[in-house]
Design an enzyme around this catalytic site. Structure first.
Site, PDB file in Angstrom:
ATOM      1  N   TYR A 189       0.834  -1.203   0.000  1.00 17.78           N
ATOM      2  CA  TYR A 189       0.000   0.000   0.000  1.00 17.78           C
ATOM      3  C   TYR A 189       0.869   1.253   0.000  1.00 17.78           C
ATOM      4  O   TYR A 189       0.612   2.208  -0.759  1.00 17.78           O
ATOM      5  CB  TYR A 189      -0.923  -0.006   1.224  1.00 17.78           C
ATOM      6  CG  TYR A 189      -1.748   1.260   1.337  1.00 17.78           C
ATOM      7  CD1 TYR A 189      -2.885   1.432   0.554  1.00 17.78           C
ATOM      8  CD2 TYR A 189      -1.368   2.287   2.200  1.00 17.78           C
ATOM      9  CE1 TYR A 189      -3.641   2.599   0.636  1.00 17.78           C
ATOM     10  CE2 TYR A 189      -2.107   3.464   2.284  1.00 17.78           C
ATOM     11  CZ  TYR A 189      -3.238   3.602   1.500  1.00 17.78           C
ATOM     12  OH  TYR A 189      -3.969   4.763   1.569  1.00 17.78           O
ATOM     13  N   ARG A 236       3.094   9.207  12.712  1.00 19.30           N
ATOM     14  CA  ARG A 236       2.780  10.483  13.373  1.00 19.30           C
ATOM     15  C   ARG A 236       1.272  10.729  13.462  1.00 19.30           C
ATOM     16  O   ARG A 236       0.776  11.252  14.477  1.00 19.30           O
ATOM     17  CB  ARG A 236       3.449  11.622  12.597  1.00 19.30           C
ATOM     18  CG  ARG A 236       3.242  13.000  13.195  1.00 19.30           C
ATOM     19  CD  ARG A 236       3.543  14.069  12.157  1.00 19.30           C
ATOM     20  NE  ARG A 236       2.622  13.973  11.029  1.00 19.30           N
ATOM     21  CZ  ARG A 236       2.810  14.593   9.866  1.00 19.30           C
ATOM     22  NH1 ARG A 236       3.897  15.322   9.670  1.00 19.30           N
ATOM     23  NH2 ARG A 236       1.923  14.473   8.884  1.00 19.30           N
ATOM     24  N   ARG A 246      -9.532   5.538   9.771  1.00 16.07           N
ATOM     25  CA  ARG A 246      -8.567   5.137   8.745  1.00 16.07           C
ATOM     26  C   ARG A 246      -7.445   4.395   9.459  1.00 16.07           C
ATOM     27  O   ARG A 246      -6.749   4.974  10.295  1.00 16.07           O
ATOM     28  CB  ARG A 246      -8.012   6.355   7.996  1.00 16.07           C
ATOM     29  CG  ARG A 246      -9.038   7.072   7.144  1.00 16.07           C
ATOM     30  CD  ARG A 246      -8.336   8.006   6.156  1.00 16.07           C
ATOM     31  NE  ARG A 246      -7.527   9.013   6.823  1.00 16.07           N
ATOM     32  CZ  ARG A 246      -7.916  10.267   7.035  1.00 16.07           C
ATOM     33  NH1 ARG A 246      -9.118  10.661   6.637  1.00 16.07           N
ATOM     34  NH2 ARG A 246      -7.119  11.130   7.635  1.00 16.07           N
ATOM     35  N   PHE A 294      14.985  19.987  -2.084  1.00 14.65           N
ATOM     36  CA  PHE A 294      13.609  19.497  -2.162  1.00 14.65           C
ATOM     37  C   PHE A 294      13.469  18.098  -1.550  1.00 14.65           C
ATOM     38  O   PHE A 294      12.465  17.793  -0.893  1.00 14.65           O
ATOM     39  CB  PHE A 294      13.159  19.484  -3.623  1.00 14.65           C
ATOM     40  CG  PHE A 294      11.836  18.814  -3.862  1.00 14.65           C
ATOM     41  CD1 PHE A 294      10.653  19.469  -3.589  1.00 14.65           C
ATOM     42  CD2 PHE A 294      11.780  17.521  -4.370  1.00 14.65           C
ATOM     43  CE1 PHE A 294       9.432  18.847  -3.807  1.00 14.65           C
ATOM     44  CE2 PHE A 294      10.569  16.894  -4.592  1.00 14.65           C
ATOM     45  CZ  PHE A 294       9.382  17.561  -4.309  1.00 14.65           C
TER      46      PHE A 294
END
Length: 511
Positions: A189, A236, A246, A294
Site C-alpha cells: 500500500y 505520526r 482510517r 527538495f
C-alpha cells in the site's frame, strides 16, 4: 509570530529563539515565483496557474515552500504533479463515496486528468481537500500545458497509483475488513501511495536535464525515499487516522501484543527504520542544489519526527510535530549529503538511547541505527576533517585518532609497493633483450643436439658396406659434413652431390 510569542520563546527556550532569529534574518528565499522574470516558467501570469499555486499552499504547507524554490519549470511541473496525486488521494480517502461510484473514478483518474473540463463535486462536505476536486478543471488545463515528457510521467504514475488504491479500497468495501492484515500488505500500500511518487519525481528530475538520466531508473532507492516519508506520516498521524476510522498499521504489528482493535493501543514500541540508509544513498546521487534541498529537507524532517514519536505515548492522544525552531534548524542545515548524514546520525543516536533492552525489537533497532553510523563512517570518516584554508576547503587528518595511524601505514605500504613495481619495471626493460637472445640460443642448441643424436642413432643401427660398381658415401662422413655445415655454414659445390647421395642413402637404409 507575535511579539509576545517571541518574548516568551526568548525566556523559555533561548536557544530556539536564537535559531529562529537566524532563520528569519539569514535564510534567503531561493526563488520568487511571483517575479516577472519567473513568469515564463512559474506560470504566475496565468490566473489558472495562480489558482494551482493557491491549492498547493492550502493542501501542503510543508511541501509548498520547497517546491517553489525548485529551478525553472520543475517547480510548476512538480506543483501540478502533487495536485494530481492529492486529488486522487482525496477520492480514495473519502469514506462517504460508495465503492461502486469510487471504483470507476479511481481507475480512470489518469484519463480525467487530461480531459478538458473534468471536475468532481461528489466528495463529502467535511473532506478537507474537497475544493481541489470541485475546481479540478483548472488543474487539467495546466497539466495539458506541460511539455509531453513531463505530462507522460504524471499520467503514467497516476495510472499505476490509481489501480493500487482502487484494489485496496475495493477489498475494504467488499470484505468488511478495515485493517491491513500483513506487513507485506502495508508495504505494498505504501508503495502505491508514496513509492510511486518517488519514482515519478526521479523521472521528472531526469526529464528536466537537471539530474543524470540514470537517476530516473533508480526505482528501489526512489521507492525507499517515498516509503520513508509515508511511513513517518502514518506513525505520526495515528490518532487523527483512528479518529476518522482510517487504519494503516497492519494487524501483524499490533495484534501480537493482544490488541483486538487498533484504537486500544496505548504505548507500543514502534519506529520505522527500513528506508533510512536507502534515503541517504539516494540523496548522494543528486547534483542540482534545489533538487537536493527538495528531497533532503523532508527526509531530515522525517527522521526528526520519528525520534519525536519513538517511545512517546503522547502521539496516541494527539498529533505531535517537531518544534518550529528545530524545523528551521533542519532547513538551514540540509544543504549537502554530509550534513544530512550527520543529522540522521544524531537522531539515530537519540532513538537508540531511548530504546530499552526489554523491547522485542531492541536488537533490530540497534542494528538499524548502527547501519546509519556505518554508512556515515564509510562515506565521511569522522577522523577526516574539512577545514577552511587560504586556497579553499581542504581535508585534514585527526592525528589523535587511531584510524589515522592505520591510514598512514597503509599509505606508506602503497607508496613502497608502487616504488617496487616501478623498479621492477625498469629492470625488466633492461634485461628483456638479453633474456630473449639467451632463450633463442638455447632453443637452437637443443635443436642441433636433437638432430645430431637422431642422425647418430640412424648411422649406428643401420650402417651397411658398399657393394657393386657404385659406392655410396660413408654415413659417418655424411654426418661429419652435416655437422660442419650446420656449425660453420661452409659447403663446397663439389660436396653438394656427396651430401645429397649420402642423405638419401642414410634415409633408405632405414627401410
Amino acid at each position: 509570530m507575535a511579539a509576545t510569542n517571541w518574548i516568551v520563546l526568548l525566556l523559555t527556550h533561548p536557544l530556539e529563539f536564537k535559531t529562529l532569529l537566524q532563520f528569519y534574518l539569514y535564510h534567503e528565499q531561493k526563488r520568487d515565483i511571483k517575479a516577472i522574470k519567473e513568469h515564463p516558467t512559474s506560470g504566475w501570469d496565468r490566473e489558472s496557474m495562480r489558482r494551482c499555486w493557491d491549492f498547493l499552499d492550502m493542501t501542503s504547507r510543508s511541501f509548498a515552500a520547497v517546491i517553489k524554490e525548485l529551478e525553472g519549470d520543475l517547480a510548476r511541473t512538480i506543483c501540478l504533479f502533487y495536485l494530481v496525486l492529492r486529488g486522487l488521494d482525496t477520492i480514495e480517502d473519502d469514506m462517504t463515496i460508495p465503492d461502486d461510484v469510487k471504483q470507476p473514478i479511481l481507475r480512470n483518474f489518469h484519463k480525467h486528468t487530461v480531459t478538458p473540463g473534468w471536475k468532481f463535486d461528489g466528495c463529502g462536505p467535511n473532506e478537507k481537500d474537497r475544493q481541489l476536486l470541485v475546481e479540478y478543471d483548472i488543474v487539467v488545463e495546466e497539466v495539458n500545458r506541460l511539455a509531453p515528457h513531463y505530462r507522460d510521467v504524471i499520467v503514467d504514475i497516476c495510472h499505476k497509483m490509481e489501480n493500487g488504491m482502487a484494489d485496496f479500497a475495493h477489498k475494504a468495501a467488499t470484505t468488511g475488513s478495515i485493517y491491513l492484515e500483513r506487513i507485506s500488505d502495508y508495504d505494498l500500500y505504501c508503495h502505491y501511495v508514496a513509492g510511486l511518487v518517488g519514482e515519478g519525481l526521479s523521472r521528472i528530475f531526469s526529464a528536466s536535464g537537471k539530474e543524470a538520466s540514470w537517476v530516473g531508473d533508480q526505482l528501489e532507492l526512489s521507492d525507499s525515499m517515498g516509503l520513508l516519508l509515508q511511513k513517518t506520516n502514518i506513525i505520526r498521524d495515528y490518532r487523527e487516522d483512528t479518529d476518522e476510522q482510517r487504519y494503516f498499521w497492519p494487524r501483524e504489528i499490533w495484534g501480537k501484543y493482544g490488541f483486538k482493535e487498533m484504537k486500544e493501543m496505548y504505548a507500543p514500541e514502534a519506529a520505522e527504520q527500513a528506508q533510512w540508509v536507502d534515503a541517504l544513498d539516494y540523496l548522494r546521487f543528486l547534483k542540482n542544489q534545489t533538487v537536493f534541498n527538495f528531497c533532503a529537507i523532508p527526509a531530515t524532517m522525517a527522521i526528526a519526527t520519528l525520534e519525536l514519536c519513538f517511545m512517546n505515548p503522547t502521539m496516541f492522544q494527539r498529533n505531535i510535530k517537531i518544534r518550529k525552531a528545530e524545523a528551521a534548524g533542519l532547513i538551514m542545515r540540509s544543504t549537502n549529503p554530509r550534513e544530512v548524514g550527520l543529522i540522521f546520525r544524531e537522531y539515530a543516536r537519540k532513538i537508540h538511547a531511548k530504546a530499552v533492552p526489554s523491547d522485542p525489537n531492541y536488537l533490530k533497532l540497534a542494528v538499524s541505527c548502527g547501519r546509519i553510523e556505518q554508512w556515515f563512517q564509510h562515506n565521511y570518516p569522522s577522523f577526516v576533517q574539512v577545514v577552511d584554508s587560504g586556497n579553499g576547503p581542504k581535508a585534514e587528518i585527526d592525528e589523535t585518532d587511531a584510524r589515522s595511524r592505520i591510514l598512514a601505514l597503509e599509505s606508506e605500504q602503497d607508496k613502497a609497493m608502487a616504488a617496487k613495481e616501478e623498479s621492477v619495471g625498469h629492470n625488466y626493460e633492461e634485461t628483456s633483450v638479453k633474456e630473449t637472445l639467451m632463450y633463442l640460443l638455447a632453443a637452437v642448441a637443443v635443436l642441433v643436439g636433437f638432430c645430431s643424436i637422431s642422425v647418430y642413432l640412424i648411422l649406428h643401427f643401420f650402417d651397411e658396406p658398399n657393394t657393386g660398381d657404385f659406392a655410396y658415401p660413408n654415413p659417418r662422413e655424411v654426418v661429419s659434413k652435416v655437422i660442419e655445415t650446420v656449425t660453420f655454414g661452409l659447403v663446397k659445390s663439389s660436396d653438394l652431390k656427396f651430401l645429397r647421395s649420402g642423405i638419401l642413402w642414410s634415409s633408405f637404409s632405414i627401410f
